[in-house]
Design a protein around this motif. Structure first.
Motif, short mmCIF file in Angstrom:
data_model
loop_
_atom_site.label_atom_id
_atom_site.label_comp_id
_atom_site.label_asym_id
_atom_site.label_seq_id
_atom_site.Cartn_x
_atom_site.Cartn_y
_atom_site.Cartn_z
N ILE A 52 0.86 -1.19 0.00
CA ILE A 52 0.00 0.00 0.00
C ILE A 52 0.89 1.23 0.00
CG2 ILE A 52 -1.59 1.39 1.39
CD1 ILE A 52 -2.80 -1.25 2.41
N MET A 53 0.59 2.17 -0.89
CA MET A 53 1.23 3.48 -0.89
C MET A 53 0.14 4.51 -0.60
SD MET A 53 4.06 5.27 -1.32
CE MET A 53 3.68 6.73 -0.36
N ALA A 54 0.20 5.14 0.57
CA ALA A 54 -0.89 6.02 1.02
C ALA A 54 -0.41 7.46 1.14
CB ALA A 54 -1.42 5.54 2.37
N GLY A 55 -1.31 8.39 0.81
CA GLY A 55 -0.96 9.80 0.86
C GLY A 55 -2.00 10.66 1.55
N THR A 56 -1.85 11.96 1.40
CA THR A 56 -2.59 12.95 2.18
C THR A 56 -4.10 12.81 2.08
OG1 THR A 56 -0.80 14.57 2.11
CG2 THR A 56 -3.02 15.44 2.36
N ASN A 57 -4.63 12.38 0.94
CA ASN A 57 -6.08 12.31 0.82
C ASN A 57 -6.71 11.25 1.71
OD1 ASN A 57 -6.13 14.44 -0.90
ND2 ASN A 57 -6.48 13.26 -2.75
N VAL A 58 -5.91 10.33 2.24
CA VAL A 58 -6.42 9.43 3.27
C VAL A 58 -6.88 10.25 4.47
CG1 VAL A 58 -5.79 7.61 4.91
CG2 VAL A 58 -5.05 7.45 2.52
N TRP A 59 -6.08 11.25 4.81
CA TRP A 59 -6.42 12.13 5.94
C TRP A 59 -7.64 12.98 5.62
CZ3 TRP A 59 -5.86 12.74 10.92
CH2 TRP A 59 -5.97 14.00 11.52
N TRP A 60 -7.64 13.62 4.44
CA TRP A 60 -8.80 14.44 4.08
C TRP A 60 -10.07 13.60 3.99
CZ3 TRP A 60 -7.33 18.68 5.57
CH2 TRP A 60 -6.23 19.38 5.10
N ALA B 261 6.66 -5.17 -5.86
CA ALA B 261 5.28 -5.57 -5.57
C ALA B 261 4.61 -6.12 -6.82
CB ALA B 261 4.49 -4.38 -5.03
N ASP B 262 3.78 -7.14 -6.64
CA ASP B 262 2.97 -7.59 -7.77
C ASP B 262 1.65 -6.83 -7.85
OD1 ASP B 262 1.86 -8.80 -5.55
OD2 ASP B 262 1.80 -10.82 -6.40
N VAL B 263 1.16 -6.35 -6.69
CA VAL B 263 -0.04 -5.50 -6.66
C VAL B 263 0.24 -4.35 -5.70
CG1 VAL B 263 -2.48 -5.33 -6.06
CG2 VAL B 263 -1.61 -7.42 -7.15
N ALA B 264 0.02 -3.14 -6.16
CA ALA B 264 0.19 -1.95 -5.32
C ALA B 264 -1.14 -1.21 -5.25
CB ALA B 264 1.28 -1.04 -5.86
N VAL B 265 -1.57 -0.92 -4.01
CA VAL B 265 -2.78 -0.12 -3.81
C VAL B 265 -2.33 1.31 -3.51
CG1 VAL B 265 -4.98 0.02 -2.60
CG2 VAL B 265 -3.79 -2.17 -2.75
N VAL B 266 -2.61 2.21 -4.43
CA VAL B 266 -2.18 3.61 -4.33
C VAL B 266 -3.37 4.41 -3.84
CG1 VAL B 266 -1.12 5.53 -5.57
CG2 VAL B 266 -0.62 3.17 -6.26
N ILE B 267 -3.30 4.86 -2.59
CA ILE B 267 -4.47 5.42 -1.92
C ILE B 267 -4.23 6.89 -1.58
CG2 ILE B 267 -6.07 5.19 0.01
CD1 ILE B 267 -4.98 2.33 0.38
N GLY B 268 -5.00 7.76 -2.20
CA GLY B 268 -5.00 9.16 -1.81
C GLY B 268 -3.71 9.89 -2.11
#
Length: 547
Positions: A214-222, A269-276
């Motif tokens: 998982i690669m998570a960014g600021t929009n997870v917070w928003w 990674a074989d699958v990456a979930v890019v979140i926010g």
């Protein structure tokens, strides 16, 4: 609005509409076009916090939104007041920070005749905003404030962002009808459901994954999705990397949290979930992921531009709903993948030990952060206002709670730090607020230490003072063998500037002096600066961010 409603001064109505939505603080710099709004704020018990530059007022309003997730509000006087705030508005737009800017404006009655600071703001702020308008009458002001708050907060199911309303002086000093409607932010926000077929496709991908990340960014917070993200990671045992305000969503000491193994995790990674988080320069425009990595992208709304590489599943809407749905995937066994990443992470952290203990004089930036880290509370709010010095902070300062890492974001505007720190401490007075600042950045907003002192805001700043623009000097020397316009005055006593403004300041020239100086700064009871002289020959290793 019916004429049977009672009348009130339009400036007071603006403050009432803010108060009705729970807004109790406005950041500003004194300006005559705003007097009626100020009078309204006094009457409605809306706190006014004044700064020394409008850019800082707008950055402080954005900082307030970052910490509270409630729209921050700045009031900027006409003409240069608004234009001075535009860099902060641009940063907030790129950060999707909910920000409302109330602008003063020359009188409508005299428009076009050359009044003081007469200029039409809307055309040049409009590209930065989700909503921009001018009040055409006193009765329009209340509705426009409500509209601006809804747009900034993303109440229509869209992204959060910047709103702007300006008020001609004659209108805002006039009388308006007040219907006493509920606050714009008191009703339920629109919840957008993701596409079910896309969710099913993503669940299947995760069910087959052997090396998920998982690669998570600021929009997870928003998106208020930090709890859902942690649950997803734990339910499916997925390693997590975070940037921006997502840092700390999975605490740094959690077995699934990684920072130093980023290249391996994203590249293999074989699958990456890019979140926010957008696939911008921070993710190498998608190039940080392996050529065969299947990407699942989740965000609140679809991006304005196409993704720079193919995406296997796109999920847009309420992030808590999306991440909860992904948690239903059948967990696969990949403990060997987690262990491999942990080996890389541990080796990288071990490799930092020499720099963290470096005894050189001037100091290595890593030694500075080794001492700072030891004094940070687990929920400390860390503000970054630096280039090269800030890059080291991003590498080694760990986060344990979400929403506690405030950097300028992809716009990269220096001078944001004092405004962010001011707002963060006012909003969260019981938490440490630590500003990590470059000496170059200090020059943009150093007078704001007067602001911090006047308002009794106990922020601790550590300045990495290497006497150069390091982010430019070192790359330019690599390219050309020389550098120009990259030198600052070595050893400038920024601590004495802060002391003269009423704060606490100390100079640190050797490693042994650092910890005691930091401890005194934290206990000073005043806004404090530790001015640490750092080695100008040390450069953070990086790829170019210019491409």
């Amino acid at each position: 609005m019916g004429n049977d409603a009672p009348t009130v001064n339009a400036g007071h109505l603006i403050a009432r509409r803010l108060r009705a939505s729970g807004i109790d603080t406005v950041f500003t710099l004194s300006g005559g076009h705003l007097f009626s709004i100020y009078d309204g704020c006094q009457a409605e018990h809306v706190r006014l916090i004044d700064t020394r530059h409008e850019q800082t007022a707008a950055f402080a309003a954005e900082g307030w939104s970052k910490v509270t997730r409630v729209p921050g509000v700045a009031a900027l006087t006409a003409g240069p007041g608004v234009t001075n705030g535009m860099s902060a508005m641009a940063a907030a737009a790129q950060n999707q920070s909910p920000l409302v800017v109330l602008g003063g404006r020359a009188p409508a009655l005299r428009w076009g005749q050359g009044s003081l600071q007469e200029i039409d703001h809307v055309p040049f702020v409009a590209p930065l905003t989700r909503f921009a308008a001018t009040a055409q009458s006193p009765d329009a002001v209340g509705t426009l404030v409500d509209d601006a708050l809804r747009a900034a907060a993303g109440s229509d199911g869209q992204a959060t962002g910047v709103s702007f309303v300006d008020f001609p002086m004659d209108h805002v000093f006039g009388e308006a009808h007040d219907a006493g409607a509920p606050g714009a932010l008191t009703g339920p926000a629109t919840v957008v459901q993701p596409d079910g077929d896309a969710v099913d496709a993503a669940v299947r991908l995760l069910g087959d994954a052997r090396r998920p990340v998982i690669m998570a960014g600021t929009n997870v917070w928003w998106g208020h999705a930090e709890a859902a993200l942690l649950h997803l990671a734990e339910a499916l045992r997925i390693p997590v990397l975070m940037n921006g305000m997502a840092r700390g969503t999975v605490p740094a000491d959690h077995r699934l949290a990684f920072s130093r193994a980023r290249s391996k995790a994203l590249g293999e990674a074989d699958v990456a979930v890019v979140i926010g988080v957008p696939m911008d320069f921070r993710l190498g425009f998608g190039g940080v992921f392996g050529a065969e990595t299947k990407l699942i992208v989740a965000d609140r709304v679809a991006p304005e531009r196409p993704h720079p590489r193919a995406v296997a599943a796109e999920l847009y809407g309420d992030l808590t709903t999306i991440l909860s749905a992904l948690s239903a995937a059948s967990p696969t066994e990949h403990e060997d993948w987690i262990a491999a990443l942990r080996t890389t992470e541990t080796a990288a952290r071990t490799g930092e030990a020499a720099e963290l203990a470096d005894d050189r004089t001037p100091l290595h930036p890593m030694r500075v952060y080794a001492e700072v880290s030891a004094l940070l509370d687990r929920d400390a709010i860390v503000v970054i206002d630096a280039g090269d010095f800030g890059s080291y902070a991003g590498r080694v300062i760990d986060s344990y709670v979400p929403g506690a890492w405030l950097d300028s974001g992809p716009f990269g505007c220096l001078g944001s730090g004092p405004g962010y720190a001011l707002a963060a401490k006012l909003a969260r007075p019981d938490r440490q607020v630590v500003l990590l600042q470059g000496d170059g950045a200090f020059g943009f907003s150093g007078m704001e230490w007067d602001t911090l002192v006047r308002h009794g805001v106990h922020v601790v700043s550590v300045i990495g003072n290497n006497g150069i623009w390091a982010l430019e000097k070192h790359p330019m020397e690599m390219l050309y063998g020389y550098s120009v316009v990259a030198e600052l005055r070595p050893g400038t006593r920024y601590d004495e500037v802060v002391t003269a403004l009423g704060g606490h300041g100390e100079l640190v020239a050797a490693p042994a002096e650092l910890r005691p100086a930091l401890e005194r700064a934290f206990s000073a009871g005043l806004p404090a600066v530790v001015n640490a002289l750092t080695d100008p020959t040390v450069a953070y290793p990086r790829r170019s961010n210019l491409a």
